[in-house]
Scaffold this active site. Structure first.
Site, PDB file in Angstrom:
ATOM      1  N   GLU A 124     -11.641   3.027   5.627  1.00 21.71           N
ATOM      2  CA  GLU A 124     -10.707   3.959   6.279  1.00 21.71           C
ATOM      3  C   GLU A 124     -11.567   5.036   6.938  1.00 21.71           C
ATOM      4  OE1 GLU A 124      -7.041   7.023   5.185  1.00 21.71           O
ATOM      5  OE2 GLU A 124      -8.365   6.304   3.593  1.00 21.71           O
ATOM      6  N   HIS A 144       1.416   4.780  -2.417  1.00 18.62           N
ATOM      7  CA  HIS A 144       1.096   5.667  -3.541  1.00 18.62           C
ATOM      8  C   HIS A 144       2.383   6.368  -3.955  1.00 18.62           C
ATOM      9  CE1 HIS A 144      -3.289   5.314  -2.822  1.00 18.62           C
ATOM     10  NE2 HIS A 144      -2.914   5.189  -1.558  1.00 18.62           N
ATOM     11  N   ASP A 169       1.733   3.967   2.941  1.00 15.42           N
ATOM     12  CA  ASP A 169       0.702   4.773   2.285  1.00 15.42           C
ATOM     13  C   ASP A 169       1.292   5.945   1.496  1.00 15.42           C
ATOM     14  OD1 ASP A 169      -1.812   5.592   1.494  1.00 15.42           O
ATOM     15  OD2 ASP A 169      -2.544   6.091   3.478  1.00 15.42           O
ATOM     16  N   ASP A 170       1.391   7.123   2.118  1.00 17.34           N
ATOM     17  CA  ASP A 170       1.971   8.332   1.509  1.00 17.34           C
ATOM     18  C   ASP A 170       3.050   8.859   2.460  1.00 17.34           C
ATOM     19  OD1 ASP A 170      -0.012   8.986  -0.864  1.00 17.34           O
ATOM     20  OD2 ASP A 170      -1.256   8.465   0.859  1.00 17.34           O
ATOM     21  N   HIS A 190      -9.407   0.692  -1.823  1.00 21.77           N
ATOM     22  CA  HIS A 190      -9.452   1.382  -0.540  1.00 21.77           C
ATOM     23  C   HIS A 190     -10.884   1.293  -0.003  1.00 21.77           C
ATOM     24  CE1 HIS A 190      -5.630   2.913  -1.799  1.00 21.77           C
ATOM     25  NE2 HIS A 190      -5.528   3.797  -0.828  1.00 21.77           N
ATOM     26  N   HIS A 217       0.873  -1.181   0.000  1.00 21.01           N
ATOM     27  CA  HIS A 217       0.000   0.000   0.000  1.00 21.01           C
ATOM     28  C   HIS A 217       0.906   1.225   0.000  1.00 21.01           C
ATOM     29  CE1 HIS A 217      -3.911   1.956   1.742  1.00 21.01           C
ATOM     30  NE2 HIS A 217      -3.217   2.833   1.016  1.00 21.01           N
TER      31      HIS A 217
END
Length: 338
Positions: free
Chosen positions: A202, A21, A280-281, A199, A19
C-alpha cells in the site's frame, strides 16, 4: 451499459467483502453516542467537527484518529452494536459473505479483555447470519507497529478461542515494519492451523509483498496495489492467483493515489490478477462497498464485464467452500445475463 444500468448491476450482484476493519466502521454518530454512554471525553465538539478531521495526508495521520476513536469501545455491547451496524450496511449492499478484521491489541492495551471484544463481534455476526443469511469469517490482525513479542502475547490470549477465529492478518503502519519482522509469529499461527493474510504494497514497497508471500505464507495480499512496480511479482501473482483485496477510496483518501482516475485497478484486472474491491475503513474513507464500486466505475470507466469479474474474484478469493463459490459464480452469471 448506461450508468443507471451499471448501478443496478452493482446492487444486484452478490458480493463478498474481504478487507474490512470492524473498528473502521465506527461512524461519527456512533462515536459520539458511545462516548456519552461510556463517559469518554472526545477532542471534538460535534459530529461535523469529526468529519472535518477526516482529511488525511498519509496512513499514519489516519491511524492517529482511528486509534483515538476506538477509545469509546469498552463493553461487549459496544462491539456488538459496532459490528451489527456494519452487517446491516453490508446486507444493504448485497454482501452475502464477509471476512472481517479485528485488532485486539487496540483494545487490550486499554485494559479491555480479549473475550469482551470477541464476544461482542461474534454475537453480531451470528445474528447477521440468522437474520440476513450473511456468512462470515473472523480474522485477528496483529499491529505491525508493535513488537513481535506483543503479537505472541496476543496470540496466547486468543488460543482458548481459536474455534471462533478463522485466520490471522497484519495491519497498521506499513512503512518501517516489513513482514519479515513477524516471521516467527506467523509460523506459530500456521502451526495452530490459522491461515494468514497480510497488508502489503500500500505505502510499503513491492518487496513487502514478496515478504508476505514467502515469509508469512500469506494467502491473500491486502491492498497490493504497488505490485505493478515489479513485473516479476505481477507474473507470480497472476500465475498463482494470489488475491489482492484492493480498497480504492482508501487509496484515494490516504494519498496512495492523487486522483481516482490514476488508480491501477483496471491495470490489475488486465494483467489477469485476482483483484476485487473492498471498503477498508468505510466510516473514515467515504463509503461502503457499493460506493467504492460506483466511484471506480465513474473514474475508471469500468465496464459491466469488469464489474462482474470483480464480483467473481471476490468469491474466488474468499474462504468459502468450493461448492459455495460455484453456487455464487452461477448466480452472478445468471444476473449478468438477465
Amino acid at each position: 451499459m448506461t450508468q443507471p444500468a451499471t448501478n443496478t448491476l452493482i446492487q444486484a450482484l452478490p458480493k463478498t467483502e474481504l478487507h474490512l476493519h470492524i473498528e473502521g466502521t465506527l461512524e461519527p454518530e456512533m462515536l459520539f453516542a458511545l462516548a456519552e454512554r461510556n463517559s469518554v471525553k472526545l477532542p471534538y465538539a460535534s459530529v461535523e467537527a469529526v468529519r472535518a478531521a477526516y482529511s488525511f495526508s498519509d496512513l499514519q495521520s489516519f491511524l492517529d484518529l482511528y486509534y483515538a476513536g476506538a477509545s469509546v469501545l469498552i463493553t461487549e455491547q459496544d462491539f456488538f452494536e459496532l459490528t451489527w451496524a456494519y452487517c446491516e450496511r453490508a446486507h444493504a449492499d448485497n454482501i452475502v459473505h464477509t471476512e472481517i478484521f479485528f485488532d485486539p491489541q487496540t483494545h487490550t492495551a486499554r485494559g479491555i479483555a480479549f473475550i469482551t471484544v470477541l464476544n461482542g463481534i461474534t454475537r453480531a455476526l451470528a445474528q447477521a447470519k440468522e437474520r440476513f443469511g450473511l456468512t462470515s469469517k473472523l480474522i485477528l490482525c496483529f499491529l505491525r507497529h508493535l513488537s513481535e513479542e506483543d503479537g505472541f502475547a496476543t496470540l496466547a490470549e486468543a488460543e482458548p478461542y481459536l474455534d471462533r477465529i478463522d485466520g490471522v492478518g497484519l495491519d497498521s503502519s506499513e512503512l518501517g515494519h516489513p513482514p519479515e519482522k513477524f516471521q516467527r509469529l506467523f509460523a506459530r499461527c500456521a502451526e495452530l492451523g490459522l491461515p494468514a493474510v497480510a497488508h502489503a504494497g500500500e505505502e510499503g514497497p513491492a518487496d513487502y509483498i514478496w515478504q508476505a508471500l514467502d515469509l508469512l505464507q500469506a494467502r491473500r495480499i491486502d491492498h497490493g496495489v504497488r505490485c505493478t512496480e515489479d513485473a516479476a511479482l505481477v507474473k507470480r501473482l497472476a500465475r498463482d492467483r494470489v488475491p489482492l483485496t484492493v480498497c480504492p477510496l482508501s487509496n484515494l483518501k490516504l494519498c496512495v493515489v492523487k486522483d481516482m482516475r490514476d488508480h491501477n485497478l483496471r491495470e490489475l484486472l488486465a494483467a489477469g490478477l485476482c483483484a476485487m474491491v473492498n471498503s477498508d475503513d468505510p466510516a473514515y474513507f467515504g463509503g461502503y462497498l457499493n460506493t467504492n464500486l460506483i466511484a471506480c466505475r465513474d473514474a475508471l470507466g469500468l465496464t459491466a464485464a469488469e464489474v462482474v469479474q470483480l464480483a467473481k474474484n471476490s468469491f474466488e478469493a474468499s474462504w468459502l467452500s468450493a461448492a459455495e463459490k460455484q453456487r455464487y459464480a452461477a448466480e452472478i452469471d445468471r444476473i449478468a445475463l438477465a
